[in-house]
Design a protein around this motif. Structure first.
Motif, short mmCIF file in Angstrom:
data_model
loop_
_atom_site.label_atom_id
_atom_site.label_comp_id
_atom_site.label_asym_id
_atom_site.label_seq_id
_atom_site.Cartn_x
_atom_site.Cartn_y
_atom_site.Cartn_z
N PRO B 75 -8.15 7.58 4.40
CA PRO B 75 -9.01 8.59 3.84
C PRO B 75 -10.09 7.72 3.00
CG PRO B 75 -6.97 8.73 2.42
CD PRO B 75 -6.75 7.60 3.61
N ARG B 76 -11.04 8.63 3.05
CA ARG B 76 -12.44 8.05 2.04
C ARG B 76 -11.84 7.86 0.64
NH1 ARG B 76 -18.02 9.71 2.24
NH2 ARG B 76 -18.89 9.03 0.04
N GLU B 77 -11.21 8.81 -0.11
CA GLU B 77 -11.04 8.78 -1.36
C GLU B 77 -10.15 7.60 -1.49
OE1 GLU B 77 -8.40 12.38 0.06
OE2 GLU B 77 -10.27 11.46 0.64
N THR B 78 -9.44 6.83 -0.64
CA THR B 78 -8.67 5.86 -0.89
C THR B 78 -9.61 4.65 -0.48
OG1 THR B 78 -6.54 6.60 -0.44
CG2 THR B 78 -6.83 4.39 0.06
N LEU B 79 -10.47 4.66 0.33
CA LEU B 79 -11.09 3.44 0.78
C LEU B 79 -12.21 3.16 -0.19
CD1 LEU B 79 -11.79 4.09 4.49
CD2 LEU B 79 -10.38 2.00 3.47
N ARG B 80 -12.76 4.19 -1.08
CA ARG B 80 -13.91 3.95 -2.07
C ARG B 80 -13.31 3.23 -3.18
NH1 ARG B 80 -14.06 10.59 -4.10
NH2 ARG B 80 -12.06 10.27 -5.09
N GLY B 81 -12.12 3.05 -3.20
CA GLY B 81 -11.53 2.44 -4.45
C GLY B 81 -10.72 1.18 -4.34
N VAL B 82 -10.72 0.73 -3.02
CA VAL B 82 -10.32 -0.47 -2.57
C VAL B 82 -11.40 -1.68 -2.28
CG1 VAL B 82 -8.30 0.50 -2.01
CG2 VAL B 82 -9.79 -0.28 -0.21
N SER B 83 -11.02 -2.89 -2.26
CA SER B 83 -11.92 -4.11 -1.77
C SER B 83 -11.17 -4.45 -0.74
CB SER B 83 -11.93 -5.18 -2.80
OG SER B 83 -10.34 -5.74 -3.13
N ALA B 84 -11.65 -5.67 0.02
CA ALA B 84 -11.19 -5.95 1.56
C ALA B 84 -9.80 -6.17 1.44
CB ALA B 84 -12.13 -7.30 1.54
N HIS B 85 -9.32 -7.06 0.38
CA HIS B 85 -7.88 -7.40 0.42
C HIS B 85 -7.00 -5.96 0.30
CE1 HIS B 85 -8.31 -7.73 -3.73
NE2 HIS B 85 -6.79 -7.76 -4.04
N GLY B 86 -7.57 -5.16 -0.31
CA GLY B 86 -6.88 -3.57 -0.42
C GLY B 86 -6.72 -3.20 0.78
N LEU B 87 -7.79 -3.39 1.70
CA LEU B 87 -7.87 -2.64 3.08
C LEU B 87 -6.32 -3.26 3.63
CD1 LEU B 87 -8.68 -1.17 5.35
CD2 LEU B 87 -10.55 -2.84 5.67
N TYR B 88 -6.38 -4.60 3.75
CA TYR B 88 -5.50 -5.46 4.44
C TYR B 88 -4.24 -4.86 3.86
CZ TYR B 88 -9.15 -9.15 5.09
OH TYR B 88 -10.15 -9.73 5.55
N ALA B 89 -4.01 -4.55 2.43
CA ALA B 89 -2.64 -4.23 1.88
C ALA B 89 -2.29 -3.02 2.52
CB ALA B 89 -2.73 -4.28 0.73
N LEU B 90 -3.29 -2.14 2.70
CA LEU B 90 -2.95 -0.63 3.27
C LEU B 90 -2.25 -0.92 4.59
CD1 LEU B 90 -6.16 1.25 1.77
CD2 LEU B 90 -3.45 1.90 1.48
N CYS B 91 -3.21 -1.67 5.23
CA CYS B 91 -2.44 -1.74 6.57
C CYS B 91 -1.05 -2.42 6.82
CB CYS B 91 -3.39 -2.62 7.43
SG CYS B 91 -5.21 -1.87 7.61
N ALA B 92 -1.07 -3.48 5.85
CA ALA B 92 0.40 -3.98 5.81
C ALA B 92 1.35 -2.88 5.60
CB ALA B 92 0.37 -5.19 5.03
N VAL B 93 1.16 -2.16 4.37
CA VAL B 93 2.00 -1.18 4.03
C VAL B 93 2.52 -0.14 4.96
CG1 VAL B 93 2.66 0.54 2.14
CG2 VAL B 93 1.52 -1.65 1.53
#
Lengths: 134, 422
Positions: B75-93
């Motif tokens: 969701p947007r409300e999550t993506l707006r607070g992460v950086s690229a490695h946060g995106l990787y982390a969300l996918c890994a989790v």
């Protein structure tokens, strides 16, 4: 007594990343409306852009209203905005239209109608300023 | 301590694959994930290879511009607070939860905690601070802090998944996610948490990797197939890498009660610092040797019980030598010669995430029955004399595995994993 060094002028706003984002991620008719506003400088021409930006910043797309959102809809109560989403939206509008909006002004914007009239009023006040392109 | 902890879920966004099957295949086949890169559009830079993340386009500071595999609904409300490695982390989790048979609702009862490790996003921090300077401090992105500073992973993942147990971040450079995993084990042993998510992640960009060139720590070998060569005489530095790995650790009773898939038991850990130098490991590997002894002692095993060592060895001349000497001090002195390999010959070195990534590799090796070989090892350094450094991957079922990590300041952390009792 030596004179104090003078500070350089504070820039009006950040570099206009918002215009680039608009061009890359918004529908053609919204980009066209923005281009029209840049030419005409008529605040009413920006209305379609403001509504599109508001809808784009909705945190929960399930709360997106069908058709044109009614002026009476509350940003928080009806459309699910949180304070971060409102701030993001306001910063985007600031960058795009090169206007400055204070926290106090943001707090007075409660509804879709408030937002539209507020931006229109801001653009009227800054109509003499040139809006740099991306 | 009566409670034991089991590895029940894994998720991977790595240079050698973005899912468990691809990672396992590439570990078995010794297929590296390194590619040619050109940082800062400068062909003159001597750093020409990195362990890249495939299938993602995250060069922009704006999440709107990112492209990532369509399997992930974020969701947007999550993506707006992460950086690229946060995106990787969300996918890994997301992968690890599906792997463990868990739903997000299972994480919200306070019995689940989250420990993370990354250096933050230097790229995003630079972007936001440059913006702040441009407007002389008059405004800034409201999510700039939580998207960029060290801690960004735990802030965002805890909020996104509604985790109400222990949440925190670990910052010890290349040993960070090993600390995270060790402390997660302690929380389960002490009965404080029934389940822990441990996540490590890093970005692959100039801001994260290139500063290590100033330390002369990076390889200048331009060939992606040979640039990372731990323990080899021709090694000339590490190859920076990134991505994210999530490992789910559960109290054994909790895991068995719900019929969770079981990879391995996380049997013990130990840490000991060098107390020697801010950036260079102890020349004899003294701190690492002590960390190994402590980990073995914590797990209640001897050097002779270890069937495989996943080395930290990053392909730097000094670091690999220190680790080789530490391994000889513990194992050779005890008459043990377990196979030792560094999987960084395949992955490159993903800094903070390497410890949990390699613990996950060890879990795969234990469950699936293989011992990864040493990619690119043609002539072992003389410091490796009497170490058992297999070149090819072996089909063998290691019952007990040691995983080493070392970071700046001489932090050394070791884990012992073993086959879970049925």
């Amino acid at each position: 007594m030596p004179s104090q060094p003078t500070s350089p002028a504070i820039p009006v706003a950040a570099p206009n990343h918002a215009a680039r984002t608009l061009g890359q991620h918004f529908p053609t008719e919204v980009c066209a409306a923005y281009e029209r506003f840049l030419t005409t400088k008529v605040p009413a021409d920006a209305d379609l852009v403001v509504l599109a930006i508001m809808l784009d910043h909705l945190p929960d797309k399930k709360l997106r209203p069908a058709g044109t959102p009614a002026d009476a809809l509350g940003l928080v109560n009806d459309l699910g905005f949180d304070s971060v989403a409102i701030t993001e939206m306001v910063f985007f509008l600031e960058d795009l239209f090169q206007v400055r909006i204070t926290n106090e002004e943001i707090l007075r914007v409660k509804t879709v109608g408030d937002l539209r009239s507020f931006v229109r009023q801001k653009l009227t006040a800054s109509v003499d300023n040139s809006v740099p392109r991306a | 301590m009566s409670r034991s902890a089991l590895v029940t879920g894994l998720g991977f966004i790595t240079s050698i694959g973005n899912d468990r099957a691809a990672v396992t295949r590439h570990l078995r086949e010794l297929k590296p994930g390194l590619e040619r890169v050109e940082f800062l559009h400068n062909p003159s830079l001597p750093t020409k290879v990195a362990g890249t993340v495939k299938g993602f386009s995250v060069d922009s500071p704006s999440w709107r511009d990112w492209r990532y595999p369509p399997d992930y609904d974020l969701p947007r409300e999550t993506l707006r607070g992460v950086s690229a490695h946060g995106l990787y982390a969300l996918c890994a989790v997301e992968q690890a939860l599906a792997d463990a048979g868990l739903k997000p609702a299972d994480l919200r009862d306070g019995a689940t905690g989250l420990y993370c490790a990354s250096a933050g996003s230097a790229f995003m921090l630079h972007h936001h601070l440059a913006h702040m300077h441009a407007v002389r401090g008059e405004r800034g992105n409201p999510m700039g802090v939580v998207a960029s500073i060290a801690g960004t992973l735990n802030f965002n993942l805890a909020a996104h998944y509604g985790i109400r147990g222990a949440v925190g971040g670990f910052v010890a450079a290349c040993a960070s996610s090993s600390h995270a995993l060790g402390c997660a084990l302690d929380d389960i042993r002490l009965g404080r948490q029934a389940r822990m998510l441990v996540v490590g992640a890093e970005e692959v960009n100039a801001e994260t990797i290139l500063p290590f060139a100033a330390m002369r720590a990076l390889s200048t070998n331009p060939d992606p197939l040979t640039a990372s060569r731990p323990f080899d005489r021709q090694r000339d530095g590490f190859v920076g890498a990134g991505g994210a790995v999530c490992l789910i650790l559960e109290d054994a009773d909790t895991a068995r009660r719900r019929g969770a898939p079981i990879y391995a038991e996380f049997a013990g850990w130990g840490q000991a610092a060098d107390g020697f130098n801010v950036a260079v490991s102890h020349p004899e590997g003294a701190g690492l040797a002590e960390a190994i002894r402590r980990a073995l002692g914590d797990a209640g095993v001897t050097p002779a019980d270890i069937d495989y060592v996943n080395a930290h060895a990053t392909s730097t001349p000094a670091g690999d030598r220190s680790e080789a000497l530490a391994l000889r001090a513990v194992f050779s002195a005890a008459g043990a010669r377990p196979p030792v390999s560094s999987t960084k010959g395949l992955t490159g070195h993903p800094l903070s995430m390497s410890g949990v990534m390699e613990a996950a590799f060890c879990s795969l090796a234990i469950r699936d029955g293989f011992i990864p070989g040493n990619a690119n090892l043609t002539a072992p350094d003389e410091a490796c004399a009497d170490l058992n450094l297999p070149v090819a991957t072996r089909d063998a079922s290691p019952g007990c595995v040691l995983n080493n990590s070392s970071g700046f300041g001489g932090s050394n952390v070791c884990h012992v994993l073993r086959a879970a009792k049925v």
